[in-house]
Design a protein around this motif. Structure first.
Motif, PDB file in Angstrom:
ATOM      1  N   THR A  73       0.852  -1.199   0.000  1.00 42.89           N
ATOM      2  CA  THR A  73       0.000   0.000   0.000  1.00 42.89           C
ATOM      3  C   THR A  73       0.886   1.247   0.000  1.00 42.89           C
ATOM      4  N   PHE A  74       0.259   2.401  -0.181  1.00 39.26           N
ATOM      5  CA  PHE A  74       1.021   3.647  -0.106  1.00 39.26           C
ATOM      6  C   PHE A  74       1.584   3.827   1.308  1.00 39.26           C
ATOM      7  N   ALA A  75       0.818   3.387   2.315  1.00 36.29           N
ATOM      8  CA  ALA A  75       1.293   3.528   3.699  1.00 36.29           C
ATOM      9  C   ALA A  75       2.552   2.675   3.913  1.00 36.29           C
ATOM     10  N   GLY A 102      -8.635   8.890  -4.798  1.00 32.94           N
ATOM     11  CA  GLY A 102      -9.156   7.587  -5.201  1.00 32.94           C
ATOM     12  C   GLY A 102      -8.082   6.640  -5.715  1.00 32.94           C
ATOM     13  N   TYR A 103      -6.797   6.918  -5.403  1.00 41.17           N
ATOM     14  CA  TYR A 103      -5.742   5.977  -5.770  1.00 41.17           C
ATOM     15  C   TYR A 103      -5.795   4.838  -4.761  1.00 41.17           C
ATOM     16  N   GLU A 104      -5.947   3.619  -5.195  1.00 38.16           N
ATOM     17  CA  GLU A 104      -6.094   2.530  -4.241  1.00 38.16           C
ATOM     18  C   GLU A 104      -4.773   1.881  -3.857  1.00 38.16           C
ATOM     19  N   GLU A 105      -3.837   1.863  -4.770  1.00 34.67           N
ATOM     20  CA  GLU A 105      -2.537   1.250  -4.459  1.00 34.67           C
ATOM     21  C   GLU A 105      -1.494   1.850  -5.394  1.00 34.67           C
ATOM     22  N   PRO A 106      -0.210   1.739  -4.983  1.00 30.56           N
ATOM     23  CA  PRO A 106       0.833   2.290  -5.860  1.00 30.56           C
ATOM     24  C   PRO A 106       0.943   1.478  -7.151  1.00 30.56           C
ATOM     25  N   THR A 107       1.312   2.127  -8.234  1.00 29.01           N
ATOM     26  CA  THR A 107       1.596   1.402  -9.470  1.00 29.01           C
ATOM     27  C   THR A 107       2.985   0.769  -9.315  1.00 29.01           C
ATOM     28  N   PRO A 108       3.335  -0.207 -10.166  1.00 25.81           N
ATOM     29  CA  PRO A 108       4.649  -0.855 -10.018  1.00 25.81           C
ATOM     30  C   PRO A 108       5.813   0.135  -9.987  1.00 25.81           C
ATOM     31  N   ILE A 109       5.770   1.155 -10.842  1.00 29.25           N
ATOM     32  CA  ILE A 109       6.903   2.085 -10.845  1.00 29.25           C
ATOM     33  C   ILE A 109       6.965   2.848  -9.521  1.00 29.25           C
ATOM     34  N   GLN A 110       5.807   3.158  -8.966  1.00 26.96           N
ATOM     35  CA  GLN A 110       5.778   3.861  -7.674  1.00 26.96           C
ATOM     36  C   GLN A 110       6.287   2.951  -6.552  1.00 26.96           C
ATOM     37  N   ARG A 111       5.901   1.686  -6.607  1.00 30.08           N
ATOM     38  CA  ARG A 111       6.346   0.728  -5.599  1.00 30.08           C
ATOM     39  C   ARG A 111       7.867   0.622  -5.584  1.00 30.08           C
ATOM     40  N   ALA A 133       7.289   5.112 -19.244  1.00 31.03           N
ATOM     41  CA  ALA A 133       6.594   5.988 -20.187  1.00 31.03           C
ATOM     42  C   ALA A 133       5.372   6.601 -19.511  1.00 31.03           C
ATOM     43  N   THR A 134       4.743   7.520 -20.204  1.00 26.88           N
ATOM     44  CA  THR A 134       3.496   8.107 -19.721  1.00 26.88           C
ATOM     45  C   THR A 134       2.452   7.015 -19.513  1.00 26.88           C
ATOM     46  N   GLY A 135       1.733   7.125 -18.419  1.00 21.52           N
ATOM     47  CA  GLY A 135       0.699   6.127 -18.149  1.00 21.52           C
ATOM     48  C   GLY A 135       1.113   5.140 -17.067  1.00 21.52           C
ATOM     49  N   THR A 136       2.379   5.207 -16.658  1.00 25.15           N
ATOM     50  CA  THR A 136       2.872   4.267 -15.646  1.00 25.15           C
ATOM     51  C   THR A 136       2.687   4.821 -14.229  1.00 25.15           C
ATOM     52  N   GLY A 137       2.362   6.108 -14.118  1.00 23.49           N
ATOM     53  CA  GLY A 137       2.282   6.738 -12.808  1.00 23.49           C
ATOM     54  C   GLY A 137       3.630   7.308 -12.376  1.00 23.49           C
ATOM     55  N   LYS A 138       4.497   7.599 -13.349  1.00 20.07           N
ATOM     56  CA  LYS A 138       5.844   8.061 -13.006  1.00 20.07           C
ATOM     57  C   LYS A 138       5.840   9.444 -12.350  1.00 20.07           C
ATOM     58  N   THR A 139       4.839  10.270 -12.658  1.00 27.17           N
ATOM     59  CA  THR A 139       4.822  11.612 -12.071  1.00 27.17           C
ATOM     60  C   THR A 139       4.731  11.529 -10.549  1.00 27.17           C
ATOM     61  N   ALA A 140       3.795  10.707 -10.058  1.00 26.80           N
ATOM     62  CA  ALA A 140       3.675  10.556  -8.604  1.00 26.80           C
ATOM     63  C   ALA A 140       4.925   9.890  -8.033  1.00 26.80           C
ATOM     64  N   CYS A 186     -10.701   0.701 -14.379  1.00 23.67           N
ATOM     65  CA  CYS A 186     -10.360   2.124 -14.297  1.00 23.67           C
ATOM     66  C   CYS A 186      -9.213   2.305 -13.322  1.00 23.67           C
ATOM     67  N   ARG A 187      -8.628   3.527 -13.337  1.00 21.29           N
ATOM     68  CA  ARG A 187      -7.478   3.765 -12.461  1.00 21.29           C
ATOM     69  C   ARG A 187      -7.885   4.090 -11.028  1.00 21.29           C
ATOM     70  N   THR A 188      -8.902   4.919 -10.869  1.00 24.89           N
ATOM     71  CA  THR A 188      -9.220   5.396  -9.518  1.00 24.89           C
ATOM     72  C   THR A 188     -10.689   5.160  -9.177  1.00 24.89           C
ATOM     73  N   ARG A 189     -10.986   5.306  -7.880  1.00 26.07           N
ATOM     74  CA  ARG A 189     -12.376   5.160  -7.432  1.00 26.07           C
ATOM     75  C   ARG A 189     -13.268   6.185  -8.106  1.00 26.07           C
TER      76      ARG A 189
HETATM   77  P1  AMP Z   1       1.642   9.415 -15.385  1.00 27.25           P
HETATM   78  O1  AMP Z   1       2.245   8.158 -15.943  1.00 27.25           O
HETATM   79  O2  AMP Z   1       2.431   9.980 -14.273  1.00 27.25           O
HETATM   80  O3  AMP Z   1       1.351  10.406 -16.477  1.00 27.25           O
HETATM   81  O4  AMP Z   1       0.220   9.014 -14.714  1.00 27.25           O
HETATM   82  C1  AMP Z   1      -0.822   8.477 -15.463  1.00 27.25           C
HETATM   83  C2  AMP Z   1      -2.174   8.617 -14.767  1.00 27.25           C
HETATM   84  O5  AMP Z   1      -2.307   7.690 -13.705  1.00 27.25           O
HETATM   85  C3  AMP Z   1      -2.475   9.968 -14.176  1.00 27.25           C
HETATM   86  O6  AMP Z   1      -3.781  10.320 -14.575  1.00 27.25           O
HETATM   87  C4  AMP Z   1      -2.439   9.766 -12.675  1.00 27.25           C
HETATM   88  O7  AMP Z   1      -3.346  10.602 -12.025  1.00 27.25           O
HETATM   89  C5  AMP Z   1      -2.836   8.306 -12.541  1.00 27.25           C
HETATM   90  N1  AMP Z   1      -2.212   7.629 -11.401  1.00 27.25           N
HETATM   91  C6  AMP Z   1      -0.924   7.732 -10.989  1.00 27.25           C
HETATM   92  N2  AMP Z   1      -0.681   6.910  -9.948  1.00 27.25           N
HETATM   93  C7  AMP Z   1      -1.842   6.244  -9.698  1.00 27.25           C
HETATM   94  C8  AMP Z   1      -2.233   5.243  -8.744  1.00 27.25           C
HETATM   95  N3  AMP Z   1      -1.376   4.762  -7.854  1.00 27.25           N
HETATM   96  N4  AMP Z   1      -3.518   4.806  -8.792  1.00 27.25           N
HETATM   97  C9  AMP Z   1      -4.378   5.298  -9.706  1.00 27.25           C
HETATM   98  N5  AMP Z   1      -4.080   6.229 -10.633  1.00 27.25           N
HETATM   99  C10 AMP Z   1      -2.819   6.706 -10.630  1.00 27.25           C
END
Ligand code: AMP
Length: 563
Positions: A14-16, A32-41, A58-65, A264-267
């Motif tokens: 989890t993020f925690a 509404g993010y339920e869990e970290p994406t693999p790149i975030q983990r 690449a874009t879409g992996t959640g790399k920004t967070a 979907c990605r989020t709640r």
């Molecule tokens: P990025 O690859 O950083 O451009 O992110 C792609 C999309 O995924 C963005 O719309 C983010 O808001 C969303 N996102 C990032 N991390 C998560 C996560 N852990 N759970 C759900 N959505 C996420």
């Protein structure tokens, strides 16, 4: 719910668990993010402990967070008090600068962190005022950042973290020297993060020169074992965000699935899409981690009983579900990692039946789609969203087969009297057509007349660089491409001008990105660049203010376009 075989192989970090501070956890929960994406983990723990990082994503992996959360972890609550920023994120385009700033702002909501995007084309005065007032995180395109550094309006002495986002794109746009110059000015003990979708040798050499013993992460490791892959027909549709609900409806109408799960990605996205699809006449049910067990059981019962045909869910909520009648899996966005794609599509195509996996991708997500294809060693066919005409044809086809079934059932005698009496007055063909019309209308197929614009998947550029796109040279000597205006720039080959200098200058100074720029022709003493007609004045005005290869040059519309 029956647990399925993939359950215990899935990561439930989890993020925690990642050790993020409570303010950030709260913001993520609300988003509404339920869990970290693999790149975030993988990226967040080493970044929190101070390591440099080199990430292929690449874009879409959640790399920004993945980099924004570690930046925010150490920010003073209530915003910093100094004037000098603590983090600098360099990005290739104005569009991305705004996007990343918004993300940092959203995650840092409860911390009061001050974020400022700075990019060319925006009046510098506003940026100066904000910088003077004090900013904690600056997200900038390299050219404009360097401009502020030169004016001493952007101070780098308090920087703790520098991020190079989409580094390969920045290099392709000719920003290599600017990046070098900026990094030279940053404190030695800073933490450095580099994200890039591809890892050409030039990125490696930047990493070697500027990153200290970086942790390397790559999301492309997992691959399906031979024989394990389910029998799934895989396709993708490229659709702008705003048209996704309509496109989903259209695709479902043509596919006519037995039961579908839409990921979907989020709640929030789950709730919104469920509502939209219900409004469009589908029987959709939401399933996400915010729901209680009883509520979830009710949803599953409706799906099994066939009183719902669309389950809209997050990955977490769908974990462990085993739905017998599932025929289609839809990825409402490109999944954040290949393994997530593999888990999702593994829900159909069981027990020898053919399943269907459909992915809705936004144009900028094409790289992730390619990565998934490469890692899963399977082909995802990019299809055209059915047009209104396709849809009508498909609906007629459904009516036709319903009629055929009815004929074969052979219980029509009862209606003979109606046809007989009408036949005195009308042609039998006409009577039949009227009956078809009524049957067709009664099938309740809601007319969806909205045309969805066709967007090509962005051309593949991986590993090739983008300076000389195919076709640029072929246009020499002809008039500009339709919809484009050719601009004359008074410097050419003899001044050392290369295509990437022009692309870089334009993208840095205006709202255009490198992709909007058309053919480039470089002659000895001048260059010609095609830009979209409506942006031509903006480009001319901005280029006149700036320099190319360190010189002020003449910039104007091409006077005598060759015809
Ligand atoms: P990025 O690859 O950083 O451009 O992110 C792609 C999309 O995924 C963005 O719309 C983010 O808001 C969303 N996102 C990032 N991390 C998560 C996560 N852990 N759970 C759900 N959505 C996420």
């Amino acid at each position: 719910m029956t647990p399925d075989a993939t359950e215990d192989t899935e990561d439930t970090t989890t993020f925690a668990d990642l050790g993020l501070r409570p303010e950030l956890l709260r913001a993520l929960l609300d988003l509404g993010y339920e869990e970290p994406t693999p790149i975030q983990r993988e990226a967040i723990p080493p970044l929190l402990s101070g390591h440099d990082l080199l990430g292929q994503a690449a874009t879409g992996t959640g790399k920004t967070a993945a980099f924004a959360l570690p930046i925010l972890q150490h920010m003073p609550a209530g915003g910093g008090d100094g004037a000098a920023p603590m983090a600098l994120v360099l990005v290739p385009t104005r569009e991305l600068a705004v996007q990343v700033s918004e993300a940092v702002h959203r995650y840092g909501r409860d911390l009061g962190t001050r974020v400022l995007p700075i990019y060319g084309g925006q009046p510098i005065g506003r940026q100066l005022r904000e910088l003077q007032r004090g900013v904690d995180v600056v997200v900038a395109t390299p050219g404009r950042a360097l401009d502020h550094i030169g004016r001493k309006t952007l101070r780098l002495d308090a920087l703790r973290m520098v991020v190079l986002d989409e580094a390969d794109e920045m290099l392709d746009m000719g920003f290599a020297d600017d990046i070098e110059a900026i990094l030279q000015e940053t404190p030695e003990e800073r933490q450095t993060v580099l994200f890039s979708a591809t890892m050409p040798p030039r990125i490696d050499s930047i990493a070697r020169a500027h990153l200290k013993d970086p942790v390397r992460i790559q999301i492309e490791r997992e691959s399906t074992a031979p024989g394990e892959a389910p029998r799934v027909r895989q396709s993708a549709y490229v659709v702008p965000r705003a048209h996704k609900p309509a496109a989903l409806g259209r695709v479902l109408d043509v596919e006519a699935p037995e039961a579908t799960i839409v990921f979907c990605r989020t709640r929030e996205e789950v709730d919104q899409l469920t509502e939209t699809m219900n409004g469009r006449g589908y029987r959709a049910e939401a399933l996400h981690g915010g729901m209680g067990q009883e509520q979830r059981d009710r949803v599953m019962a409706r799906l099994r009983a066939g009183t719902a045909d669309l389950l809209v869910a997050t990955d977490v909520a769908a974990r462990g579900l085993d739905i017998e009648q599932l025929s289609h899996v839809v990825n409402y966005n490109v999944p954040s990692a290949p393994e997530s794609y593999v888990h999702r599509i593994g829900r159909v195509g069981r027990a020898g039946r053919e399943g269907v996996a459909i992915t809705l991708a936004e144009p900028r997500e094409h790289r992730m789609l390619k990565t998934i294809e490469r890692v899963t060693k399977s082909r995802i066919v990019v299809e055209k969203v059915p047009t209104v005409a396709d849809l009508r044809a498909r609906r007629l086809e459904l009516t036709r087969s319903a009629l055929e079934e009815s004929i074969l059932e052979d219980d029509l005698e009862h209606f003979r009297v109606v046809v007989d009496t009408l036949a005195d007055e009308f042609d039998v063909m006409e009577i039949a057509m009227a009956a078809v019309k009524l049957a067709h209308e009664a099938s309740g197929a809601a007319a969806d007349e909205e045309e969805i614009p066709e967007v090509p998947l962005r051309s593949e550029r991986e590993g090739r660089g983008r300076r000389e796109p195919a076709g640029r040279d072929e246009r020499r000597g002809r008039g500009p491409t339709s919809g484009m205006t050719r601009i004359f720039v008074g410097a050419g080959r003899s001044a050392g001008v290369r295509p990437q200098d022009l692309v870089g200058a334009i993208a840095n100074e205006t709202r255009l990105s490198g992709r909007d720029i058309g053919a480039i022709e470089i002659a000895d003493r001048f260059s010609l660049v095609e830009v979209p007609q409506q942006a031509a004045d903006d480009v001319i005005a901005s280029l006149r203010q700036s320099t190319i290869k360190g010189r002020k040059v003449t910039v104007r519309r091409e006077r005598f376009p060759a015809r």
